[in-house]
Write a protein that holds these residues in place. Structure first.
Motif, PDB file in Angstrom:
ATOM      1  N   ARG A 175       0.817  -1.217   0.000  1.00 28.83           N
ATOM      2  CA  ARG A 175       0.000   0.000   0.000  1.00 28.83           C
ATOM      3  C   ARG A 175       0.851   1.268   0.000  1.00 28.83           C
ATOM      4  N   VAL A 176       2.049   1.210   0.611  1.00 28.19           N
ATOM      5  CA  VAL A 176       2.866   2.429   0.670  1.00 28.19           C
ATOM      6  C   VAL A 176       3.883   2.509  -0.456  1.00 28.19           C
ATOM      7  N   ILE A 177       4.235   1.362  -1.059  1.00 28.87           N
ATOM      8  CA  ILE A 177       5.230   1.374  -2.134  1.00 28.87           C
ATOM      9  C   ILE A 177       4.575   1.381  -3.503  1.00 28.87           C
ATOM     10  N   VAL A 178       3.714   0.419  -3.750  1.00 27.00           N
ATOM     11  CA  VAL A 178       3.209   0.172  -5.099  1.00 27.00           C
ATOM     12  C   VAL A 178       1.984   1.021  -5.426  1.00 27.00           C
ATOM     13  N   SER A 179       0.994   1.006  -4.545  1.00 27.85           N
ATOM     14  CA  SER A 179      -0.271   1.681  -4.859  1.00 27.85           C
ATOM     15  C   SER A 179      -0.128   3.166  -5.178  1.00 27.85           C
ATOM     16  N   PRO A 180       0.725   3.947  -4.472  1.00 22.51           N
ATOM     17  CA  PRO A 180       0.808   5.383  -4.787  1.00 22.51           C
ATOM     18  C   PRO A 180       1.643   5.712  -6.014  1.00 22.51           C
ATOM     19  N   MET A 181       2.310   4.735  -6.600  1.00 24.57           N
ATOM     20  CA  MET A 181       3.245   5.020  -7.691  1.00 24.57           C
ATOM     21  C   MET A 181       2.579   5.585  -8.935  1.00 24.57           C
ATOM     22  N   ASN A 182       3.278   6.485  -9.589  1.00 27.24           N
ATOM     23  CA  ASN A 182       2.898   6.894 -10.933  1.00 27.24           C
ATOM     24  C   ASN A 182       3.079   5.680 -11.855  1.00 27.24           C
TER      25      ASN A 182
ATOM     26  N   THR B 287      -2.777 -14.990  -5.070  1.00 27.12           N
ATOM     27  CA  THR B 287      -4.080 -14.579  -4.566  1.00 27.12           C
ATOM     28  C   THR B 287      -3.920 -13.746  -3.312  1.00 27.12           C
ATOM     29  N   PHE B 288      -4.435 -12.539  -3.352  1.00 28.51           N
ATOM     30  CA  PHE B 288      -4.495 -11.669  -2.198  1.00 28.51           C
ATOM     31  C   PHE B 288      -5.925 -11.169  -2.090  1.00 28.51           C
ATOM     32  N   GLU B 289      -6.293 -10.725  -0.896  1.00 27.66           N
ATOM     33  CA  GLU B 289      -7.646 -10.210  -0.715  1.00 27.66           C
ATOM     34  C   GLU B 289      -7.902  -9.054  -1.670  1.00 27.66           C
ATOM     35  N   GLU B 290      -6.884  -8.209  -1.857  1.00 27.24           N
ATOM     36  CA  GLU B 290      -6.998  -7.091  -2.769  1.00 27.24           C
ATOM     37  C   GLU B 290      -6.625  -7.538  -4.180  1.00 27.24           C
ATOM     38  N   HIS B 291      -7.234  -6.936  -5.171  1.00 22.56           N
ATOM     39  CA  HIS B 291      -6.945  -7.301  -6.558  1.00 22.56           C
ATOM     40  C   HIS B 291      -5.772  -6.451  -7.063  1.00 22.56           C
ATOM     41  N   TRP B 292      -4.577  -6.748  -6.539  1.00 19.95           N
ATOM     42  CA  TRP B 292      -3.401  -5.981  -6.917  1.00 19.95           C
ATOM     43  C   TRP B 292      -3.112  -6.097  -8.411  1.00 19.95           C
ATOM     44  N   GLU B 293      -3.529  -7.201  -9.049  1.00 16.79           N
ATOM     45  CA  GLU B 293      -3.178  -7.398 -10.454  1.00 16.79           C
ATOM     46  C   GLU B 293      -3.845  -6.384 -11.378  1.00 16.79           C
ATOM     47  N   THR B 294      -4.834  -5.640 -10.874  1.00 14.47           N
ATOM     48  CA  THR B 294      -5.502  -4.640 -11.699  1.00 14.47           C
ATOM     49  C   THR B 294      -4.816  -3.275 -11.643  1.00 14.47           C
ATOM     50  N   GLU B 295      -3.794  -3.124 -10.778  1.00 16.32           N
ATOM     51  CA  GLU B 295      -3.167  -1.809 -10.627  1.00 16.32           C
ATOM     52  C   GLU B 295      -2.286  -1.449 -11.823  1.00 16.32           C
ATOM     53  N   GLY B 296      -1.636  -2.450 -12.406  1.00 19.30           N
ATOM     54  CA  GLY B 296      -0.821  -2.199 -13.587  1.00 19.30           C
ATOM     55  C   GLY B 296       0.394  -1.332 -13.335  1.00 19.30           C
ATOM     56  N   LYS B 297       1.042  -1.492 -12.199  1.00 21.99           N
ATOM     57  CA  LYS B 297       2.219  -0.698 -11.875  1.00 21.99           C
ATOM     58  C   LYS B 297       3.480  -1.397 -12.385  1.00 21.99           C
ATOM     59  N   ASP B 298       4.404  -0.582 -12.902  1.00 22.80           N
ATOM     60  CA  ASP B 298       5.646  -1.098 -13.485  1.00 22.80           C
ATOM     61  C   ASP B 298       6.664  -1.328 -12.361  1.00 22.80           C
ATOM     62  N   VAL B 299       6.447  -2.399 -11.617  1.00 21.25           N
ATOM     63  CA  VAL B 299       7.268  -2.716 -10.453  1.00 21.25           C
ATOM     64  C   VAL B 299       7.852  -4.116 -10.621  1.00 21.25           C
ATOM     65  N   TRP B 300       9.152  -4.225 -10.356  1.00 20.56           N
ATOM     66  CA  TRP B 300       9.864  -5.499 -10.462  1.00 20.56           C
ATOM     67  C   TRP B 300      10.639  -5.722  -9.174  1.00 20.56           C
ATOM     68  N   MET B 301      10.425  -6.865  -8.558  1.00 21.19           N
ATOM     69  CA  MET B 301      11.065  -7.121  -7.275  1.00 21.19           C
ATOM     70  C   MET B 301      11.885  -8.402  -7.340  1.00 21.19           C
TER      71      MET B 301
END
Length: 319
Positions: A129-136, A231-245
Motif C-alpha cells: 500500500r505504501v510502495i506500489v499503490s501510490p506510484m505513478n 491470490t491476495f484479498e486485494e486485486h493488486w493485479e488490476t493496478e498495472g504498476k511497473d514494479v519489479w522485485m
C-alpha cells in the motif's frame, strides 16, 4: 530527462540479540553499483541511505518503522513519467499471522525495522500500500529485498521462480494449495498431539481458504497458460504498476550471509550485483537466471522475481 531516485536500507541491529553482520555492507555495495554502473546520483536529493549506525540515531536516516515509511513516501511520490526508482532492503525478514484468509500459508511476510521489538514489523500488505499503490504508473521501480521470507514481501501478483535447471515458471498457486493439504496429512502421520493437531488445523484452514478463493475467481483471472496470479484479498493485479522485485528467497526460506574480500554481505545482493556487472544489458529473466546460478554454487535459497503485471520477462532490465 528521466530522474533516478534510490532508497537503500541496511540494518545490522547493533547491540541486540538479533544482530547481523553484512546488511549495511549490502547497502553500501548496492549504492556503489548504482552510482558506478547505472548513473545514479549520490546527491541526498536523489539517493537516501538508511542504516542503524550510531551517527544516524535520532535522525530521519535511522531505520525505525516510521522513518522507513516516510522515506518510502519520498521515493514513490511526486515523480514524473519516465522516472526510474530503486528500493533495497537488507535486514531481518519475518512472518506474522494473516487474518484475511487470503494467504495459503496463513502468514504475511514482513520486514523488521530497527525498532521492531517495540513497535512491530511492517507487513507485506502495508508495504504494497505504501510502495506500489501510490506510484505513478509511468515510472519504473526495481526492488531488491535480501532478507528471509521475502518472496511475497510486497504482494506483487505475479511471481516467477527458476528451477534447478534454470527454467523460469510462473508459480503455480494451485499446487501451493495441494501442498498445504499434503503437509497437514504428513504432520499427523507421526501421531496425534494437541500441538500437532493445532498445526494441522492451521495448514488445513489455510488450504480451505485458499481453495475457496480459487473457486470464487472468474475465468478472466486465469491466463492462457492456465495459471493465475498470486491470490491476495486485494486485486493488486488490476493496478498495472511497473514494479519489479528481486527477492533473496521464497516465502518459506531464509537468506544466507557470505563474505566477499573479507567483508560480510548478503548472498543475494552479492549475486545480483555480480550478475549485472558481468553483463549490464540483460533481460529480467536473464538476471533472475544468472543470479540463481551464482547462488546455486553455494546456497540452497532460490531467488524470485515478482512484478506488478503480466509483463514480458525478455525485455531488458530498466535501471
Amino acid at each position: 530527462m528521466a530522474r533516478k531516485k534510490a532508497l537503500l536500507i541496511g540494518i545490522n541491529y547493533f547491540g541486540t540479540d538479533h544482530e547481523l553482520n553484512g546488511c549495511i555492507n549490502d547497502s553500501e555495495n548496492l549504492r556503489n553499483f548504482l552510482i558506478e554502473e547505472r548513473g545514479f546520483s549520490p546527491s541526498p536529493h536523489d539517493m537516501v541511505m538508511m542504516s542503524d549506525i550510531p551517527e544516524n540515531e535520532g535522525t530521519p536516516f535511522f531505520p525505525t518503522g516510521d522513518n522507513i515509511l516516510a522515506a518510502i513516501n519520498w521515493l514513490v511520490t511526486r515523480n514524473q513519467p519516465g522516472d526510474i526508482l530503486w528500493l533495497s532492503y537488507s535486514g531481518h525478514g519475518g512472518q506474522v499471522r494473516n487474518d484475511d484468509g487470503d494467504r495459503p500459508s496463513g502468514f504475511d511476510d514482513t520486514i523488521c525495522p530497527v525498532d521492531f521489538s517495540e513497535n512491530g514489523q511492517i507487513t507485506s500488505e502495508i508495504l504494497h500500500r505504501v510502495i506500489v499503490s501510490p506510484m505513478n504508473p509511468e515510472c519504473c521501480l526495481t526492488i531488491m529485498f535480501d532478507c528471509c521470507h521475502s518472496g511475497s514481501a510486497c504482494e506483487l501478483p505475479y511471481v516467477f521462480r527458476p528451477d534447478e535447471d534454470g527454467n523460469v515458471n510462473l508459480v503455480d498457486t494451485i499446487k501451493k494449495g495441494v501442498d498445504l493439504v499434503r503437509a497437514a496429512g504428513e504432520l499427523l502421520e507421526g501421531g496425534f498431539s494437541m500441538s500437532r493437531i493445532d498445526d494441522a488445523k492451521m495448514l488445513l484452514g489455510g488450504a480451505t481458504d485458499f481453495f475457496n478463493g480459487l473457486h470464487h475467481r472468474g475465468d478472466e483471472d486465469v491466463d492462457e497458460d492456465g495459471l493465475a496470479p498470486e491470490t491476495f484479498e486485494e486485486h493488486w493485479e488490476t493496478e498495472g504498476k511497473d514494479v519489479w522485485m528481486f527477492s533473496g528467497c521464497a516465502d518459506n526460506q531464509t537468506s544466507a550471509d557470505t563474505s566477499i574480500a573479507g567483508a560480510p554481505t548478503g548472498a543475494m545482493s552479492w549475486a545480483f550485483v555480480r550478475a549485472l556487472r558481468e553483463n549490464p544489458e540483460q533481460s529480467y529473466i536473464n538476471v533472475l537466471q544468472n543470479t540463481r546460478e551464482e547462488l546455486a554454487q553455494k546456497y540452497s535459497q532460490i531467488p524470485q522475481l515478482s512484478c506488478g503485471g503480466r509483463y514480458d520477462l525478455d525485455q531488458v532490465l530498466v535501471l
